[in-house]
Design an enzyme around this catalytic site. Structure first.
Site, mmCIF file in Angstrom:
data_model
loop_
_atom_site.group_PDB
_atom_site.id
_atom_site.type_symbol
_atom_site.label_atom_id
_atom_site.label_comp_id
_atom_site.label_asym_id
_atom_site.label_seq_id
_atom_site.Cartn_x
_atom_site.Cartn_y
_atom_site.Cartn_z
ATOM 1 N N ASP A 51 0.851 -1.186 0.000
ATOM 2 C CA ASP A 51 0.000 0.000 0.000
ATOM 3 C C ASP A 51 0.896 1.248 0.000
ATOM 4 O O ASP A 51 1.812 1.339 -0.807
ATOM 5 C CB ASP A 51 -0.956 -0.037 1.200
ATOM 6 N N TYR B 130 -3.287 11.111 1.445
ATOM 7 C CA TYR B 130 -3.767 10.999 0.065
ATOM 8 C C TYR B 130 -3.785 12.368 -0.598
ATOM 9 O O TYR B 130 -3.356 12.525 -1.749
ATOM 10 C CB TYR B 130 -5.173 10.403 0.044
ATOM 11 N N HIS C 34 -4.717 -7.806 0.542
ATOM 12 C CA HIS C 34 -4.025 -6.521 0.621
ATOM 13 C C HIS C 34 -3.159 -6.395 1.873
ATOM 14 O O HIS C 34 -2.125 -5.743 1.849
ATOM 15 C CB HIS C 34 -5.072 -5.410 0.597
#
Length: 399
Positions: free
Chosen positions: A190, A318, A372
């Protein structure tokens, strides 16, 4: 050793950061959350106002309410924070200021003096909790440093703009230098995959190799040979991944543009935080045999966001990275030796040929289980693959 500090949002304000600015060296920093803070959490959980439910909604509209109610009931009546607090402290909990950022990390040295220094970086919506179960296995071959990214967990919250993936990578490298590890291996998935990639690309004099379980390697679609090198199995994996994630990217748009709007709910309501985060664990884990992560561990991870009020600042990574261009198309190349482990339910399925074009790929493996959150879901497979990578690095004599 400094006195243990309570994990309170108040102590993470500007005065505390100013006091820590003089550190610039790791100091033992055991977690010690106050009982009043845990009592406040219990009151909030007990007073949850649940939304009206739709019959048979399940997961079609987002987090399943029956699932979330079961988690909250466990959180309120059964869960105990103290064991994970003690577990973190036993591994070695430290605080420093690195590249201008407050950084909390674990430092678990191997009993082998000549073990390989390894730094592991998590992503969103994870935390250092992802690696607690795999740490004893990794220590057999590595001196392990697990960094809580600036803005996440006890490294946060951040209070200045501009903390993007490049700033995180700079902080990670500084931590390793402060610990005396001037040649090391970086691992991540990630956001941690982007951090590892940047470390390998921009810090090759200190980063001996990188390893990832989420490989970002955009292909040159004008290269027919590169496209033809994709196997039928890889094509199927890419197609399946696209299908699984087709309607699940709204969170990224929100956090990359207006993170503060959702942040008020994340930092004020533990159930709001859980609803936002646990939906991703359900969607991104390999749940073919059921949820591979225990309810206690899922809550441990939530606690690292709740106790530190970092729902907003973690989402802001982000936005900062999008504004700096770090989320744009990457055309660089990592020349240090690279390992890539493919887990079947990872969000990004990168064919081997694409990875080899962008990285100096010396180790490649395909795992049978996992999604993930590779280390969180499958600690045994994760540790075994890193051990295999260590063998490759030993043959290459890069350390």
């Amino acid at each position: 050793m400094p006195e243990p500090k309570a994990a309170s949002a108040d102590r993470l304000g500007p005065p505390a950061i100013e006091a820590e600015a003089a550190l610039n060296r790791p100091e033992p920093w055991p977690l010690c959350v106050s009982e009043p803070e845990l009592d406040d959490l219990r009151r909030r959980l007990a007073n949850t106002r649940w939304p009206a439910e739709i019959d048979g909604a399940g997961w079609d509209y987002g987090t399943d309410q029956a699932f979330l109610k079961a988690v909250v009931d466990h959180w309120l009546h059964t869960y105990d924070w103290r064991p994970v607090e003690a577990e973190v402290n036993a591994f070695g909990s430290f605080l420093t200021v690195a590249a201008g950022q407050r950084v909390h990390f674990l430092h678990a040295r191997s009993p082998e003096r000549d073990a390989i220094p390894l730094v592991v970086t998590h992503g969103w919506p994870g935390s250092i909790v992802e690696f607690l179960d795999v740490l004893p296995l990794l220590r057999q071959r590595f001196h392990v440093v697990v960094v809580s990214m600036p803005g996440y967990g006890f490294s946060g919250p951040t209070r200045r703009p501009g903390v993007d993936v490049a700033a995180v990578a700079a902080a990670v490298d500084d931590v390793m230098g402060q610990l005396g590890y001037h040649r090391y291996v970086a691992q991540g998935g990630d956001w941690g995959a982007l951090v590892a990639r940047r470390l390998g690309e921009h810090y090759p004099e200190r980063v001996a190799a990188i390893h990832t379980n989420m490989c970002f390697a955009p292909p040159d679609r004008d290269d027919p040979g590169l496209m033809a090198a994709v196997t039928a199995a890889e094509q199927a994996a890419v197609a399946a991944s696209v299908q699984r994630t087709a309607d699940g990217r709204a969170y990224m748009n929100q956090q990359a543009t207006r993170p503060h709007s959702v942040g008020y709910g994340l930092d004020d309501s533990p159930v709001g935080l859980a609803g936002w985060i646990l939906e991703k664990f359900h969607a991104w884990c390999d749940i073919r045999d059921g949820m591979p992560i225990s309810t206690d561990r899922l809550i441990d991870n939530l606690m690292f966001y709740w106790l530190t009020a970092t729902g907003t600042s973690s989402a802001r990574l982000y936005c900062e990275s999008a504004r700096s261009g770090a989320l744009g198309s990457w055309r660089g190349r990592v020349t240090v030796p690279t390992g890539y482990a493919v887990y079947p339910y990872e969000l990004v399925q990168t064919p081997r040929a694409w990875a080899a074009r962008r990285y100096n790929l010396v180790h490649y493996s395909v795992q049978e289980r996992g999604g993930h959150f590779a280390a969180f879901e499958q600690p045994g497979l994760f540790a075994a693959d890193l051990a295999d990578f260590a063998d490759v690095l030993a043959d290459l004599a890069v350390l």
